[in-house]
Scaffold this active site. Structure first.
Site, PDB file in Angstrom:
ATOM      1  N   CYS A 121       0.804  -1.241   0.000  1.00  0.00           N
ATOM      2  CA  CYS A 121       0.000   0.000   0.000  1.00  0.00           C
ATOM      3  C   CYS A 121       0.828   1.278   0.000  1.00  0.00           C
ATOM      4  CB  CYS A 121      -1.013  -0.001   1.138  1.00  0.00           C
ATOM      5  SG  CYS A 121      -0.273  -0.068   2.771  1.00  0.00           S
ATOM      6  N   CYS A 129      -3.436  -2.660  -0.832  1.00  0.00           N
ATOM      7  CA  CYS A 129      -2.390  -3.596  -0.410  1.00  0.00           C
ATOM      8  C   CYS A 129      -2.174  -4.715  -1.417  1.00  0.00           C
ATOM      9  CB  CYS A 129      -2.732  -4.166   0.958  1.00  0.00           C
ATOM     10  SG  CYS A 129      -3.034  -2.892   2.199  1.00  0.00           S
ATOM     11  N   LYS A 194      -5.884  -8.814  11.538  1.00  0.00           N
ATOM     12  CA  LYS A 194      -5.799  -7.376  11.283  1.00  0.00           C
ATOM     13  C   LYS A 194      -7.168  -6.894  10.818  1.00  0.00           C
ATOM     14  CE  LYS A 194      -3.514  -3.862   8.529  1.00  0.00           C
ATOM     15  NZ  LYS A 194      -2.398  -3.525   7.635  1.00  0.00           N
ATOM     16  N   ARG A 204      -1.910   6.476   7.895  1.00  0.00           N
ATOM     17  CA  ARG A 204      -2.019   6.650   6.437  1.00  0.00           C
ATOM     18  C   ARG A 204      -1.460   7.998   6.013  1.00  0.00           C
ATOM     19  NH1 ARG A 204      -7.630   3.237   5.652  1.00  0.00           N
ATOM     20  NH2 ARG A 204      -6.713   1.295   6.427  1.00  0.00           N
ATOM     21  N   GLU A 232      -8.211 -17.072  11.294  1.00  0.00           N
ATOM     22  CA  GLU A 232      -7.104 -16.408  10.594  1.00  0.00           C
ATOM     23  C   GLU A 232      -5.751 -16.816  11.187  1.00  0.00           C
ATOM     24  OE1 GLU A 232      -6.602 -14.685   8.008  1.00  0.00           O
ATOM     25  OE2 GLU A 232      -8.451 -13.695   7.416  1.00  0.00           O
ATOM     26  N   LYS A 247      -4.155  -6.682  15.548  1.00  0.00           N
ATOM     27  CA  LYS A 247      -4.050  -5.257  15.239  1.00  0.00           C
ATOM     28  C   LYS A 247      -5.413  -4.699  14.878  1.00  0.00           C
ATOM     29  CE  LYS A 247      -2.004  -2.269  11.885  1.00  0.00           C
ATOM     30  NZ  LYS A 247      -1.485  -2.194  10.565  1.00  0.00           N
ATOM     31  N   SER A 273      -1.566   3.747  15.236  1.00  0.00           N
ATOM     32  CA  SER A 273      -1.434   5.203  15.187  1.00  0.00           C
ATOM     33  C   SER A 273      -2.580   5.956  15.856  1.00  0.00           C
ATOM     34  CB  SER A 273      -1.295   5.649  13.724  1.00  0.00           C
ATOM     35  OG  SER A 273      -2.396   5.201  12.958  1.00  0.00           O
ATOM     36  N   TYR A 312       4.340   3.323  19.013  1.00  0.00           N
ATOM     37  CA  TYR A 312       4.999   4.616  18.813  1.00  0.00           C
ATOM     38  C   TYR A 312       5.416   5.226  20.149  1.00  0.00           C
ATOM     39  CZ  TYR A 312       2.747   3.672  14.411  1.00  0.00           C
ATOM     40  OH  TYR A 312       2.347   3.047  13.254  1.00  0.00           O
TER      41      TYR A 312
HETATM   42  C1  PBG Z   1       0.048  -1.436   5.887  1.00  0.00           C
HETATM   43  C2  PBG Z   1      -0.074  -1.124   7.320  1.00  0.00           C
HETATM   44  C3  PBG Z   1      -0.998  -0.281   7.967  1.00  0.00           C
HETATM   45  C4  PBG Z   1      -0.586  -0.217   9.313  1.00  0.00           C
HETATM   46  C5  PBG Z   1       0.530  -1.038   9.431  1.00  0.00           C
HETATM   47  N1  PBG Z   1       0.809  -1.602   8.192  1.00  0.00           N
HETATM   48  C6  PBG Z   1      -2.092   0.535   7.461  1.00  0.00           C
HETATM   49  C7  PBG Z   1      -3.293  -0.043   6.863  1.00  0.00           C
HETATM   50  O1  PBG Z   1      -3.513  -1.247   6.812  1.00  0.00           O
HETATM   51  O2  PBG Z   1      -4.054   0.784   6.367  1.00  0.00           O
HETATM   52  C8  PBG Z   1      -1.238   0.603  10.388  1.00  0.00           C
HETATM   53  C9  PBG Z   1      -0.363   1.021  11.501  1.00  0.00           C
HETATM   54  C10 PBG Z   1      -0.897   2.093  12.357  1.00  0.00           C
HETATM   55  O3  PBG Z   1      -2.033   2.596  12.204  1.00  0.00           O
HETATM   56  O4  PBG Z   1      -0.159   2.478  13.261  1.00  0.00           O
HETATM   57  N2  PBG Z   1      -0.874  -2.273   5.340  1.00  0.00           N
END
Ligand code: PBG
Length: 323
Positions: A121, A129, A194, A204, A232, A247, A273, A312
């Site tokens: 992505c 992705c 995820k 993003r 999964e 996640k 994030s 973070y």
């Molecule tokens: C990539 C990816 C993402 C995150 C980690 N790897 C974003 C998404 O799937 O849109 C998110 C990490 C975060 O929000 O801290 N696919």
């Protein structure tokens, strides 16, 4: 005498509280994310993630060094390439931004454990992705590209690869490709459960990876689903995952706990994030005691069953733990 049971006896002072504490955090639990951009001398703060930066490799090296000096053993790398295209070729370019950084960091800081996020992505123009055709995100053609990306990271010197795309069968495809290329000792940490979460919003911006049409709901998991996470994770274990990840973390503590109780592999959780930004916003507004809330959040993720936490907050939390 009433009452016989007085749990408060074990809360009387800090000594006994520490002696009976069930969960403890350590800087060695943390994996610190780095956003690597091209160029030199660049350190650009991400507006929705205060104290997090897009960094060129010279600056990222300093950040990595600082993390290591605080006792954080590992980083996970995200790349922001100079050019994006429809097949995300920057992701598997041997001179790509992540590949070049891996060589540099492994040369200068060999004792740092380097994990790479494997996904398209950040490298595709459409921000999805996987490979897109007629508005659809194609599964099987994507596997080959992800496998190429993982191999190119391993070849550059990555210690571990972490696929985050949520295509079916990617762990097997990556395992096979790594084995075929002589990297049978490189482990895979799979983003197994995820979810299609709004908590990724600030990331993003950080990774410049917002989908240009639609959303990720046809590949990432539906947030209301709990049993499906077990499915999964079992598939990823069958396909050869060494570590499985949940996640986001905070709104998904039940999932972390289920996975911990069902499987024997190490479990990682991504404190994403949006979870980070909310705390930073609360701190800026003066509405919360930031440090205490942060430590409580990280402790809750560990208590739910995570062995490893991608966060973070890693440096800030390590500073507090090292006091
Ligand atoms: C990539 C990816 C993402 C995150 C980690 N790897 C974003 C998404 O799937 O849109 C998110 C990490 C975060 O929000 O801290 N696919």
């Amino acid at each position: 005498m009433f009452p016989v049971h007085r749990p408060r006896r074990l809360r009387k002072n800090p000594i006994i509280r520490e002696m009976v504490r069930e969960t403890s955090l350590s800087p060695s639990d943390f994996i610190y994310p780095l956003f690597i951009t091209h160029g030199r001398g660049i350190r650009k703060e991400i507006s929705s993630m205060p104290d997090c930066y897009q960094e060129s490799s010279d600056m990222a090296l300093k950040s990595a060094k600082e993390a290591l000096s605080l006792g954080i053993p590992a980083v996970i790398l995200f790349g922001i390439p100079e050019h994006k295209d429809s097949l995300g070729s920057g992701a598997y370019d041997e001179h790509g931004v992540v590949q070049e950084f891996i060589k540099r960091v492994k040369d200068k800081l060999p004792e740092l454990y380097v994990i790479t996020d494997v996904c398209l992505c950040e490298y595709t123009k459409h921000g999805h992705c996987g490979v897109v055709r007629d508005g659809e995100i194609l599964n099987d053609p994507t596997l080959e590209l992800l496998a190429k990306e993982a191999v190119s990271h391993a070849r550059a010197g990555a210690d571990m690869v972490a696929p985050s795309d949520m295509m079916d069968g990617r762990v097997r495809a990556i395992r096979q490709a790594l084995d075929d290329e002589g990297f049978s000792d490189t482990p895979i940490m799979s983003y197994s459960a995820k979810y299609a979460s709004a908590f990724y919003g600030p990331f993003r911006e950080a990774a410049e990876s917002t989908p240009q049409f639609g959303d990720r709901r046809s590949y990432q998991m539906d947030p209301p689903n709990r049993r499906e996470a077990i499915k999964e994770v079992s598939l990823d274990i069958e396909e050869g995952a060494d570590i499985v990840m949940v996640k986001p973390a905070l709104a998904y503590l039940d999932i972390i706990s289920d996975i911990r109780n069902t499987f024997n592999l190490p479990v990682a959780a991504y404190n994403v994030s949006g979870e980070y930004s909310l705390l930073k916003a609360g701190a800026r507004l003066g509405w919360i005691d930031y440090e205490r809330v942060m430590m409580e959040v990280l402790t809750s993720i560990k208590r739910a069953g995570a062995d490893l936490i991608l966060t973070y907050h890693a440096k800030e939390a390590a500073r507090i733990l090292n006091k």
